[in-house]
Every structure is written in C-alpha cells, then in structure tokens.
Design an enzyme around this catalytic site. Sequence first.
Site, PDB file in Angstrom:
ATOM      1  CD  GLU A 113       7.899   0.094   8.141  1.00  0.00           C
ATOM      2  OE1 GLU A 113       8.167   1.194   7.629  1.00  0.00           O
ATOM      3  OE2 GLU A 113       6.884  -0.562   7.852  1.00  0.00           O
ATOM      4  CG  ASP A 140       0.736  -4.002   2.282  1.00  0.00           C
ATOM      5  OD1 ASP A 140       1.023  -4.863   3.134  1.00  0.00           O
ATOM      6  OD2 ASP A 140       1.510  -3.073   1.972  1.00  0.00           O
ATOM      7  CE  LYS A 196       3.214  -5.848   4.374  1.00  0.00           C
ATOM      8  NZ  LYS A 196       2.785  -4.604   5.065  1.00  0.00           N
ATOM      9  CG  ASP A 254      -0.352  -0.094   2.527  1.00  0.00           C
ATOM     10  OD1 ASP A 254       0.880  -0.140   2.618  1.00  0.00           O
ATOM     11  OD2 ASP A 254      -1.106  -0.115   3.530  1.00  0.00           O
ATOM     12  CB  SER A 255       4.563   1.649  -0.151  1.00  0.00           C
ATOM     13  OG  SER A 255       4.733   0.481  -0.946  1.00  0.00           O
TER      14      SER A 255
END
Length: 267
Positions: A182, A85, A113, A46-47
């Site tokens: 992360e 995602d 994810k 989703d970046s």
Amino acid sequence: MSKKSTLNTLLELKAQKETFSCLTAYDACFSHFISTAGVEVILVGDSLGMVLQGRDSTIPVSIEDMVYHTQCVAQGNDNSLIMADMPFMTYGTPEQTLSNAAKLMRAGAELVKLEGGEWLNPSIKQLNDCGIPSCVHLGLTPQSVHKFGGYKVQGRSPEAAEQLLREAKAAQQAGAAMLLLECVPSSVGKTVTQAVDIPVIGIGAGPDTDGQVLVLHDMLGLTPHKPAKFVKNFMADANGSIQDAIAAFHSDVKTHRFPGDEHGFSA
C-alpha cells in the site's frame, strides 16, 4: 457458473501474467454483487472501522467486529476467495495470532491478512504450519498510522525501498501466501512483485502488481472525504448502477486500464 477462486487460481494468474481484482466487502449483499461480477478476492477489511463505524482510523476495530462481518460476507459470497483482516493488537505473539486467526477462519475466511515487517515472521510460520494461509501487508500499514505520523507514502528512499524488498522476501520465506503493498512508489511495487513467487496485491503501488484492491465505498464514491490519489470513482460512468461500477472495476483491472499513471507515486 464461475469457477471458485483459490490461492492456486491467483498463482496461476501470476504465472500467466494476468491481473486479478480485489474489493472490500462487509456484508452479504455487496459480497454477492462482488463475487458474481467475477472479482477474484474479497477483503473483509478493518477499513470497516472508518467506512461503517465512522472512526478516524482502523485501530478501534475488534476481533469480534471482524468475525461478525466475515460471517456476513461468507453468507453472500459465491466464488471469490475471502481474505479477512486481523485487527490492531490481535497478533502480537504467535500464540495470539493463531487463536485469533482461527476465529476468522471459522467465520468463513480463507486466509488472513496481517500488517507488519520481519517481526511477523514467527507468526507467519506458525500460521503456515497449522494450515492457515496469510497475506502480509507492507508499505503504508494503517494500523501504524500514529507511528508514521499520518498516511504517508512509504519506500521512497533507496534504503526504505531495499527494506521493503527484504521484508517481502522474508515474508515469503516464512510461509506467507500473498503480499499486499500500500502506498509505495510504482517502481517499488514492480520490483517487489517481480522478486517474489507469491501473488502481490497493490493499492497505490502502481500498475505492475499481480492484483489491485480498492475499498468498496471509495470506488463507489460513497465516502465524504477527499479520495486518495490511488482511488478512481467507478460510479461516475455507471449510470447509477452499483453492479455496473463493480463490473467496470473488475474489467479495468483485468485489461490494465486501472490503475493509470495518475493513480501511482514516484520515488
């Protein structure tokens, strides 16, 4: 022809103490370059909200966006495992999670994810019971950036580190197939990786996780903002070749040249 990467592949690599690589992709062209370079996992992240749509965060990304880009990535993929995602507020309940995960799996994802801690466990169990593998994203979870008050390293205090470890073990117990850590101290990344039997991917989590992931545009030096500490620009020594930069990332991860100490965080 390279062998298709699966969850069993990643489990075997963990057992053999061999590291695997992961890169984000959002279209068929880059998916092809990444998969043919031998990268084991492609993350349809989703970046894309930030690197493709120009948003300030991942929060505006919709499930329709993720389905479309997962379809594109699946078309270009050869042998990588595709992880997608689940975007913000698409997995608030087990029922909602199952419905939206099914959309991503039909689009070509092979696991999904989700970001969050122990509150996710009923949804993880529901996915597992229905044959949908999941990866739980712990530490700095970008969809919660407003709750955190910015992009800050997580798990630095002993109490926070212990909570991360507890959440990781609980996710595995609930049926998660993989974890992603992360922006946590390198020592926490090592502790969590050693404490669970499932593969752990790190981004800013030190050199001792089972796999390493970067956002494609970051490792190619294509983002206008200052890169995060955990990013390395692999285009710098690739003579302008995107394919060579991707190959260098994969090679450096496999041979433990990346990440270095300079890419990690202390407690």
